[in-house]
Design a protein around this motif. Structure first.
Motif, mmCIF file in Angstrom:
data_model
loop_
_atom_site.group_PDB
_atom_site.id
_atom_site.type_symbol
_atom_site.label_atom_id
_atom_site.label_comp_id
_atom_site.label_asym_id
_atom_site.label_seq_id
_atom_site.Cartn_x
_atom_site.Cartn_y
_atom_site.Cartn_z
ATOM 1 N N TRP A 196 0.813 -1.148 0.001
ATOM 2 C CA TRP A 196 -0.079 0.010 0.074
ATOM 3 C C TRP A 196 0.935 1.256 -0.089
ATOM 4 C CZ3 TRP A 196 -4.971 0.696 -1.235
ATOM 5 C CH2 TRP A 196 -5.646 -0.316 -1.059
ATOM 6 N N MET A 197 1.956 1.152 0.670
ATOM 7 C CA MET A 197 2.869 2.354 0.643
ATOM 8 C C MET A 197 3.490 2.535 -0.611
ATOM 9 S SD MET A 197 4.069 5.086 2.264
ATOM 10 C CE MET A 197 3.751 4.735 3.839
ATOM 11 N N ALA A 198 3.889 1.473 -1.423
ATOM 12 C CA ALA A 198 4.309 1.677 -2.568
ATOM 13 C C ALA A 198 3.379 2.325 -3.583
ATOM 14 C CB ALA A 198 5.160 0.205 -3.187
ATOM 15 N N ALA A 199 2.257 1.738 -3.452
ATOM 16 C CA ALA A 199 1.163 2.338 -4.424
ATOM 17 C C ALA A 199 0.969 3.817 -3.974
ATOM 18 C CB ALA A 199 -0.060 1.653 -4.092
ATOM 19 N N ALA A 200 1.010 4.199 -2.815
ATOM 20 C CA ALA A 200 0.745 5.375 -2.522
ATOM 21 C C ALA A 200 1.798 6.627 -3.146
ATOM 22 C CB ALA A 200 0.602 5.837 -0.953
ATOM 23 N N LEU A 201 3.178 6.024 -2.945
ATOM 24 C CA LEU A 201 4.063 6.651 -3.547
ATOM 25 C C LEU A 201 3.949 6.864 -5.187
ATOM 26 C CD1 LEU A 201 6.933 5.010 -1.615
ATOM 27 C CD2 LEU A 201 6.359 7.320 -1.225
ATOM 28 N N THR A 202 3.718 5.676 -5.612
ATOM 29 C CA THR A 202 3.539 5.679 -7.080
ATOM 30 C C THR A 202 2.402 6.790 -7.498
ATOM 31 O OG1 THR A 202 4.201 3.554 -7.268
ATOM 32 C CG2 THR A 202 2.973 4.596 -9.034
ATOM 33 N N ALA A 203 1.369 6.854 -6.716
ATOM 34 C CA ALA A 203 0.271 7.938 -6.875
ATOM 35 C C ALA A 203 0.475 9.239 -6.718
ATOM 36 C CB ALA A 203 -1.002 7.588 -6.224
ATOM 37 N N ALA A 204 1.642 9.533 -5.646
ATOM 38 C CA ALA A 204 2.128 10.715 -5.528
ATOM 39 C C ALA A 204 3.020 11.151 -6.573
ATOM 40 C CB ALA A 204 2.866 10.746 -4.074
ATOM 41 N N MET A 205 3.914 10.297 -7.195
ATOM 42 C CA MET A 205 4.713 10.788 -8.520
ATOM 43 C C MET A 205 3.824 10.951 -9.576
ATOM 44 S SD MET A 205 5.628 9.282 -11.320
ATOM 45 C CE MET A 205 5.702 7.519 -11.135
ATOM 46 N N LEU A 206 2.618 10.462 -9.860
ATOM 47 C CA LEU A 206 1.935 10.755 -10.921
ATOM 48 C C LEU A 206 1.193 12.009 -10.740
ATOM 49 C CD1 LEU A 206 0.279 7.099 -11.643
ATOM 50 C CD2 LEU A 206 1.905 8.163 -13.018
ATOM 51 N N GLY A 207 0.811 12.161 -9.532
ATOM 52 C CA GLY A 207 0.030 13.524 -9.179
ATOM 53 C C GLY A 207 1.195 14.709 -9.432
ATOM 54 N N ASP A 208 2.377 14.379 -9.232
ATOM 55 C CA ASP A 208 3.256 15.480 -9.243
ATOM 56 C C ASP A 208 3.637 15.861 -10.786
ATOM 57 O OD1 ASP A 208 4.442 15.855 -6.694
ATOM 58 O OD2 ASP A 208 5.943 14.399 -7.037
ATOM 59 N N VAL A 209 3.559 14.812 -11.571
ATOM 60 C CA VAL A 209 3.529 15.274 -13.150
ATOM 61 C C VAL A 209 2.326 15.766 -13.604
ATOM 62 C CG1 VAL A 209 3.724 14.011 -15.214
ATOM 63 C CG2 VAL A 209 5.178 13.205 -13.389
ATOM 64 N N LEU A 210 1.047 15.204 -13.075
ATOM 65 C CA LEU A 210 -0.020 15.634 -13.745
ATOM 66 C C LEU A 210 -0.438 16.912 -13.020
ATOM 67 C CD1 LEU A 210 -2.397 12.445 -13.217
ATOM 68 C CD2 LEU A 210 -1.511 13.561 -15.202
ATOM 69 N N LEU A 211 0.090 17.743 -12.206
ATOM 70 C CA LEU A 211 -0.170 18.890 -11.447
ATOM 71 C C LEU A 211 0.332 19.935 -12.710
ATOM 72 C CD1 LEU A 211 0.735 19.011 -7.567
ATOM 73 C CD2 LEU A 211 -1.684 19.411 -9.025
ATOM 74 N N GLY A 212 1.326 19.560 -13.182
ATOM 75 C CA GLY A 212 2.123 20.321 -14.392
ATOM 76 C C GLY A 212 1.326 20.498 -15.651
ATOM 77 N N ILE A 213 0.290 19.506 -15.704
ATOM 78 C CA ILE A 213 -0.450 19.592 -16.865
ATOM 79 C C ILE A 213 -1.934 20.186 -16.704
ATOM 80 C CG2 ILE A 213 -1.596 17.818 -18.586
ATOM 81 C CD1 ILE A 213 0.970 16.088 -17.931
ATOM 82 N N ASN A 214 -2.385 19.459 -15.550
ATOM 83 C CA ASN A 214 -3.790 19.914 -15.213
ATOM 84 C C ASN A 214 -4.073 19.909 -13.502
ATOM 85 O OD1 ASN A 214 -6.802 19.306 -14.447
ATOM 86 N ND2 ASN A 214 -7.106 19.864 -16.511
#
Length: 236
Positions: free
Chosen positions: A62-80
């Motif tokens: 679950w922690m690894a899944a959370a880290l992955t989602a945070a990374m995707l959120g980082d990238v997507l914040l720069g787009i939308n």
């Protein structure tokens, strides 16, 4: 492998901090993405150790899944911004679930979450320098604050219930995460000086601590199981 992983984690921390400084200095979505990938990679390295040491995998996965989602959120914040916020919120839910894998939900979690959310909501509603440009964005930030407040509240509650290194790391990482998001709100909607720098200088150390917690979990007792089982026993 266990002895080698601490130096590896320290090298990953150095790489994360160096990349973070590059991003603060030069900017660029690609640099941000690389920095975020580094903390996900740290978590995955530690997850591999958990698998090899036959640790219980509910918390690490679950922690690894959370880290992955945070990374995707980082990238997507720069787009939308809305899409990035939604993915980040999902990541916080994953963090919250991972904490519940260590200690089941209890009333102390609720008290801590409500207290933190009350403080966060007060900032969103009443700090005069913030201008959300309308109720929709303010509502989005309020909903996000609700989710992260209970995530942080759960981490703090676990530490209050049982003081150990693992729960201390999780609480420290969660609080830094909360402070980073607060700085992000103040920077984006208040245009206050230095808030952008404070956001980034707390965010990536927070993510490293959360990634490092997977190794701490595996090293607590034999294969990390004793700490989780002790926490569950206290709640029964």
């Amino acid at each position: 492998m266990k002895k080698a992983l601490l130096p590896v984690n320290l090298l990953m921390l150095a790489a994360i901090l160096a990349s973070d400084i590059c991003y603060m200095t030069f900017g660029g979505l690609a640099v941000k993405a690389v920095t975020s990938i580094l903390f996900v990679l740290t978590g995955l390295i530690n997850l591999t150790y958990c698998v090899r040491s036959k640790a219980r995998l509910r918390f690490p996965v679950w922690m690894a899944a959370a880290l992955t989602a945070a990374m995707l959120g980082d990238v997507l914040l720069g787009i939308n911004f809305y899409l990035g916020t939604a993915v980040f919120a999902l990541g916080h839910i994953f963090y919250f679930v991972s904490y519940c894998m260590l200690v089941p939900l209890n009333r102390r979690d609720l008290v801590c979450g409500i207290a933190i959310f009350a403080a966060a909501l007060s900032i969103i509603l009443f700090v005069p320098v913030l201008d959300f440009g309308g109720g929709l964005m303010q509502g989005v930030c309020g909903g996000y604050a609700f989710i992260i407040s209970f995530m942080v509240g759960k981490a703090v509650s676990n530490l209050l219930g049982q003081r150990n290194v693992l729960y201390g790391i999780l609480a420290a990482g969660s609080v830094l995460f909360f402070l980073s998001d607060l700085m992000l709100v103040l920077d984006r909607f208040g245009s206050l000086p230095y808030t952008g720098t404070l956001c980034l200088s707390t965010y990536y150390p927070a993510q490293f601590l959360l990634a490092f917690s997977i190794l701490s979990f595996a090293n607590t007792g034999r294969s990390g199981a004793k700490a989780a089982e002790a926490g569950e026993t206290r709640q029964k």
